[in-house]
Structures are given as structure tokens and as C-alpha cells.
Design a protein around this motif. Structure first.
Motif, mmCIF file in Angstrom:
data_model
loop_
_atom_site.group_PDB
_atom_site.id
_atom_site.type_symbol
_atom_site.label_atom_id
_atom_site.label_comp_id
_atom_site.label_asym_id
_atom_site.label_seq_id
_atom_site.Cartn_x
_atom_site.Cartn_y
_atom_site.Cartn_z
ATOM 1 N N ASP A 63 0.793 -1.133 0.109
ATOM 2 C CA ASP A 63 0.075 0.134 -0.294
ATOM 3 C C ASP A 63 0.443 1.229 -0.170
ATOM 4 O O ASP A 63 -0.087 2.797 -0.136
ATOM 5 C CB ASP A 63 -1.151 0.034 1.279
ATOM 6 C CG ASP A 63 -1.768 -1.135 1.036
ATOM 7 O OD1 ASP A 63 -2.232 -1.694 0.810
ATOM 8 O OD2 ASP A 63 -2.304 -1.521 2.362
ATOM 9 N N ALA A 97 -6.106 4.555 2.895
ATOM 10 C CA ALA A 97 -5.381 4.286 3.398
ATOM 11 C C ALA A 97 -4.941 4.618 5.099
ATOM 12 O O ALA A 97 -4.223 4.206 6.020
ATOM 13 C CB ALA A 97 -4.080 3.585 3.262
ATOM 14 N N PHE A 154 1.239 7.230 0.461
ATOM 15 C CA PHE A 154 0.314 5.994 0.115
ATOM 16 C C PHE A 154 -0.365 5.416 -1.282
ATOM 17 O O PHE A 154 -0.055 6.868 -1.594
ATOM 18 C CB PHE A 154 -0.796 5.700 1.011
ATOM 19 C CG PHE A 154 -0.051 4.920 2.468
ATOM 20 C CD1 PHE A 154 -0.800 3.899 2.914
ATOM 21 C CD2 PHE A 154 0.224 6.360 3.431
ATOM 22 C CE1 PHE A 154 -0.047 4.040 4.165
ATOM 23 C CE2 PHE A 154 0.726 5.761 4.375
ATOM 24 C CZ PHE A 154 0.182 4.973 5.249
#
Length: 648
Positions: A213, A242, A237
Motif C-alpha cells: 500500500d 489508507a 501511500f
């Protein structure tokens, strides 16, 4: 006492964090003598030497303004971040800035380091030209080095240097042009004194997120004054969704292992979250200078009838009990027991544990938690007991007798035979023993208790384990040696080696003994001449060069009986500064190196500097040192072949 980072949340030590959104920046509080705005650390001229061919994933690009970092009074020194820097005698004070690329794709490699400063490399060099750039070229081990008037480049191969010069002259694409992510990461940090940007891979460990991620991880630091460094830890990210409150709380834990001025501050700008704090170097130095309590000592001859076992603190400055914890076998122990009424603990104090909690192989660790992490000191008690071993080769059985006076619970004692000496590796499972048994179940082992372990062979490692057969849990061990030893004699002039068996018992099958030369069977073996061997059985092997690995092994298990690396042998005498050859082999002087140690230092030289041809009996040379302690000769730089001292 060893110090290590403590990865706990800042909330655990009473520190809070403020979250600001939409790109709010963090600036240092200005006070007298401090820099309000960090000065620009210009690395662009060094980045120009990084070719796009260095790109990969995972990888790290780091840049350090060494001059600026040295202005901070940090509690630890900064080694020069270049490969083999110590071999070139490069000191941190000689370096101004460095940029380095590290690849984690296939292990750890550092293909290129670029630095500026007042760097003067020692050793021979040759003048070269690449893409219109003239430079001095050095080689050291597997390192290729180029030095110009402006920079020094350290590379893993000469071809990388040429590509670096092509990048600097614009003839090939540069790394930051090819990797826009790296370029953006450095631009976002704006003027820090040191950067470290990771393009992460699937195996990269992150404290707060899954590697897939994350685009990159960045750590940047700026010296604000000698006692303060602003430090930033950020993650970019792939998707800003996230970034959660839980993530931010986890990131703050990254600052739990350092002393900080005030609270850390988090900023979220799109898909990038950054936590910023100020390192308090005064606090860090104080912690580094504090000697945490440690060097635990336990009297081996303690009385089991006592109520408590006393443990002496062998070193340490006064430290509050509330900052300390005691662990028995990795489990925290009751401070109301072990502290024994102490408010602080220091060298000379004693702590205690209940005698009912004492058992073999007990691990004891005293831990000191502080803002830099934790320090710990440990020991183990009752980790070795006396056992007697009697091996019968014919029946392949081993008799074991307990020879200690400490009573053991037979339910916890294991016997095991491993085919070779087991070695503990933290990243591997323990090997399985070939055979194991618990012969004393339901009994208490007192002195004289006996047991037998079957199917034991020469070369086996015997483990007496506590609660398990693992070598890590052993309270006794023994190696089953093959019968006999071997004596080697080497004739340097003819390169002939003789191997003589020395056996205490009756004859042995000749086929059981095998002589290996560099791990291959020699042309001549004992079994080539006879079916059985007795003591003084000798074989000779020709064409054995100096330094050859020669080993005698036993049976199918290849258990080692003995081994050698043959070398010349020279008898020397020393008399008032003169070293004389008085017997032994006569090798070429060009193969020999003299090393002499005296009261005021040591001296090294090639013997061919003072002697031509071979070094023969009667030849001598002088040592120019005061109060000589000893003189030695080394052959080919590896083998000690002669030794003398004034009093021999």
C-alpha cells in the motif's frame, strides 16, 4: 548494558500528538541561538552522478550533509557512510556531503556512493578519462573508486563509474529523472540535512502499514542547534484512504524511543502522512552517559534450603525501581519480591527471587526502560551440570552418569544424539536429533544416577536437555570422538605430507579412516595397504602445497579425527636485535613477512628487503626496535612459520 529501541506508542509514556490536515507544515520553535528556517542542503550536484540504471525496487537513496550533522552534539559518532571507507582512512571530518544508493533486490548491495569534501585517498592510482571527465582511478578489493577535483565516487564495479560520468554530463538518463517518486520525495522534504528514501518492496517491514500500500518511506533530519535535531518520518501511500487515525497513532510510536522537545505533530497532505518531532540531544546524551544497572552475579554455591536467591548488581548508576523490571524466562517477575525494599538500584546492591522459582537453565534479565528505548543485562543460573560419559564403540551405546549434587526432576531431563554439532540459527528451526530418550521419568536425579543412550556413533553430539532436546536448552553436552588421533609431518622441500594414526585401543578397520585433500579423497589411503590399522600406521601423500586443507575423517559420518594446513617450519633465535635462522625449512625470502613487536610499537617488512633468494640456515637480519617483545615470520601473509623472543 545493551541498548535497543523500544517500539511502543507515545501514549504509553504520556505524550500526545496533534494531527493537522491539508498540508499544514511544521516549523521549529525559534529561540535565541537557533535556526528558525532550516538552511538548504544542496545535493543536486551529487545527484547528477546517479544514472537511471541504478533504479530498482526495493531500493534506498540517502543523502547526508556531513558538515551540518557534525554541528550537532549527538551522543553517538557518525561513521563515514561509504563502502570500505576505513580502508582508505577517510574520516567524517574530511567529508562534506554524501549521496548513496543501496539496493535490496538481491541481498544488500551499495552500487554507488558519491561524496564531496577534502578527501585524499592513499594507494596507487591511474589517470583515466570517461565522457570528457578526467579522474584518478583506484581499486581496493572489490571496490572501484574515481576521484576528480570535485567529487569522489565509490562503486561496486568500474563500469558503474563510467555510467555515472555519462549521467553527470547528460549523455545518459539520471536516476531522479527516471524515478519521479524519488525526486518528489526529496523535494517534499525541503532543505533537510539528511534524507533516506526507501522505495519499498513486498518484503519490506513497515510498522504501520502493508508494504504493497506504500509508494515510499522517507526519514529526514535537520540540525537546528547543537542540542536539537528536527526529525521527520513519512509514508506516501498509493491511496490516501489508507491514512486513518489508527495509522497516525501507530506512527507516533516511532518517536517513543527518543527524547523529544514537546509533542510530535502529524501532517496529512493527500496521500502523504508525516510525523515531525524535535530530538532532545541533551536528554539523549544524559541517557547514553547513564550506566544502567547490570552485570548480574549469582553465587554458584547457593543453598537450596534458603528462602531466597540473592543476585548482586555488578555495575550501574542509581536508577529508580519504577524504571526497572526483572524477567525470569522472559516473564515479568513481581517487583514486590525482587526489589527487596530498594527505591533505587545501583552497583553493589542485591535483588532476590523466591527459591521456589529457581530451576535449571533459568534466564534472568534486568531491563531499564527509558526514552531512548531500553537497556538490559542478563544471566542464566544452573545452566551446566556435571555428567560423566562412557562410550562403547562396538555396541554403539553411551553410558551417562549424573555427577553433580543438585537434585534434578527426572521428568524434565532429556538425552539426545545429533549427527553433527548443532548450531543455533535464529532464522532456522532446530535440527532433529537422530535418537532421544527420557530415561529418568518419574525419578529425581541424585548424584550417581545412571542411564544408557543407544544408537550413538562417532562424531555425534550428545545433548543433555532441560525440558526439551533442543541444544539451546542443554545443561550438559559431550562429543563422541572417533577412535584415535592423527599426527602430521610435512616436508616443505618435497611437498610431501605423512599422516600417522595414534590409537589407544585395539586395531581398527582401515577402511574407517579416510584422508581428504581439499575435501577430496587422497590417492593413498590406509585401506590401500591393509585391512586393519594399529597405532603408528602411516601413509604419505605427495604434491601437497602449503596451505592445503588436509583432514582425516571416520566412517560414513565423516567425523573429524584430525586435520592440518601444512606450512614450512623455521627455527629462529633473537639476540640483541639480530634474528637468525638456526634450523628448519628454507623457503624463498620473497614469501616471508617479518612482524616484530616492541615496547614502542611494531615493525613489518618483507624479508626479501634484506635477504636475497632463499632464507637459509645461518642467514640473519636486524630488527630496529627498542625493547623487542617477540619476532614472527609469516608465509604468504597467512601462515606463521617462525617465532623468536629475547628470553627463549
Amino acid at each position: 548494558m545493551q541498548q535497543c529501541p523500544r517500539r511502543t506508542l507515545l501514549g504509553g509514556i504520556g505524550t500526545t500528538i496533534t494531527v493537522a490536515l491539508a498540508g499544514t507544515s511544521v516549523s521549529a520553535t525559534s529561540t535565541d541561538g537557533r535556526v528558525e528556517t532550516p538552511s538548504e542542503s544542496d545535493f543536486e550536484s551529487l545527484f547528477e552522478y546517479l544514472p537511471a540504471s541504478l533504479a530498482g525496487e526495493p531500493m534506498q537513496l540517502a543523502a547526508t550533509d556531513v558538515d551540518s550533522r557534525l554541528e550537532a552534539d549527538e551522543p553517538h559518532s557518525h561513521p563515514v557512510p561509504i563502502p570500505a571507507g576505513h580502508r582508505f582512512d577517510v574520516e567524517a571530518e574530511d567529508v562534506s556531503k554524501t549521496v548513496r544508493v543501496t539496493s535490496h533486490d538481491d541481498g544488500y548491495t551499495q552500487p554507488l556512493v558519491v561524496l564531496t569534501g577534502d578527501v585524499d585517498l592513499e594507494g596507487e592510482s591511474e589517470s583515466r578519462d570517461a565522457h570528457g571527465v578526467e579522474y584518478d582511478y583506484y581499486e581496493r578489493d572489490d571496490l572501484a573508486v574515481a576521484v576528480t577535483d570535485d567529487v569522489a565516487l565509490f562503486a561496486d564495479e568500474a563500469e558503474t563509474l563510467e555510467t555515472a560520468f555519462a549521467a553527470s554530463t547528460g549523455e545518459t538518463e539520471q536516476l531522479l529523472e527516471a524515478e519521479s517518486t524519488l525526486s518528489a520525495a526529496f523535494e517534499d522534504r525541503g532543505g533537510a540535512d539528511s534524507y533516506s528514501v526507501h522505495l519499498v518492496g513486498d518484503e519490506f517491514h513497515l510498522p504501520a502499514a502493508d508494504a504493497e500500500d506504500v509508494e515510499y518511506v522517507v526519514h529526514a533530519e535537520t540540525v537546528l542547534d547543537p542540542d536539537t535535531i528536527e526529525t521527520q518520518y513519512g509514508l506516501a501511500f498509493v491511496d490516501e484512504s489508507a491514512i486513518t487515525d489508527e495509522l497516525v497513532e501507530t506512527l507516533e510510536g516511532e518517536f517513543a524511543y527518543m527524547g523529544t522537545n514537546g509533542d510530535p505533530t502529524a501532517t496529512v497532505d493527500g496521500s502523504v502522512v508525516t510525523v515531525t518531532a524535535e530530538r532532545d540531544l541533551v536528554a539523549e546524551r544524559a541517557i547514553r552517559e547513564h550506566d544502567s544497572p547490570g552485570r548480574l552475579r549469582v553465587d554458584r554455591e547457593f543453598d537450596l534450603e534458603d528462602d531466597e536467591l540473592e543476585i548482586e548488581i555488578g555495575r550501574g548508576d542509581p536508577t529508580p525501581i519504577e524504571d526497572l523490571s526483572l524477567e525470569l524466562d522472559d516473564e515479568e517477575y513481581d517487583a514486590d519480591i525482587w526489589a527487596d525494599g530498594h527505591g533505587k538500584l545501583e552497583e553493589g546492591d542485591t535483588i532476590v527471587i523466591d527459591m521456589d522459582d529457581v530451576e535449571p537453565n533459568l534466564s534472568i534479565r534486568l531491563r531499564h526502560d527509558h526514552e531512548l528505548g531500553s537497556s538490559s543485562s542478563g544471566t542464566s543460573i544452573l545452566s551446566h551440570f556435571r555428567f560423566e560419559f562412557d562410550y562403547d564403540l562396538e555396541s554403539e551405546s553411551l553410558s551417562i552418569t549424573y555427577a553433580d549434587d543438585f537434585p534434578l526432576d527426572g521428568d524434565e531431563v532429556h538425552l539426545a544424539a545429533y549427527e553433527e554439532r548443532p548450531r543455533y540459527r535464529p532464522d532456522e528451526d532446530d535440527p532433529e536429533p537422530r535418537t532421544s530418550v527420557q530415561p529418568w521419568e518419574g525419578e529425581t536425579l541424585d548424584e550417581g544416577a545412571e542411564a544408557t543412550l543407544e544408537d550413538v556413533r562417532p562424531g555425534d553430539e550428545i545433548i543433555v536437555g532441560w525440558k526439551d532436546v533442543s541444544p539451546r536448552d542443554n545443561i550438559g553436552r559431550h562429543r563422541i570422538r572417533p577412535p584415535g588421533t592423527v599426527r602430521f609431518d610435512y616436508d616443505y622441500a618435497s611437498e610431501t605430507l605423512s599422516a600417522t594414526l595414534e590409537l589407544e585401543d585395539e586395531e581398527q578397520p582401515a577402511e574407517k579412516y579416510e584422508l581428504l585433500v581439499d575435501d577430496e579423497p587422497a590417492a593413498t589411503q590406509w585401506a590401500s595397504e591393509t585391512d586393519t590399522v594399529s597405532s603408528e600406521a602411516t601413509i604419505e601423500v605427495a604434491d601437497v602445497a602449503v596451505g592445503t586443507d588436509v583432514t582425516v575423517v571416520w566412517g560414513d559420518s565423516d567425523a573429524r579425527v584430525g586435520g592440518t594446513r601444512p606450512s614450512p617450519s623455521i627455527e629462529l633465535t633473537y639476540d640483541d636485535g639480530t634474528v637468525e635462522h638456526v634450523g628448519g625449512d628454507e623457503p624463498p625470502a620473497a614469501k616471508l613477512e617479518v612482524q616484530a613487536w616492541g615496547e614502542d610499537g611494531h615493525e613489518e617488512m618483507g624479508l626479501d628487503e634484506v635477504i636475497d633468494g632463499n632464507f637459509t640456515e645461518g642467514d640473519s637480519f636486524e630488527i630496529d626496535l627498542e625493547d623487542v617483545h617477540n619476532v614472527s615470520l609469516r608465509y604468504d601473509g597467512h601462515h606463521g612459520v617462525g617465532f623468536a623472543r629475547p628470553d627463549q
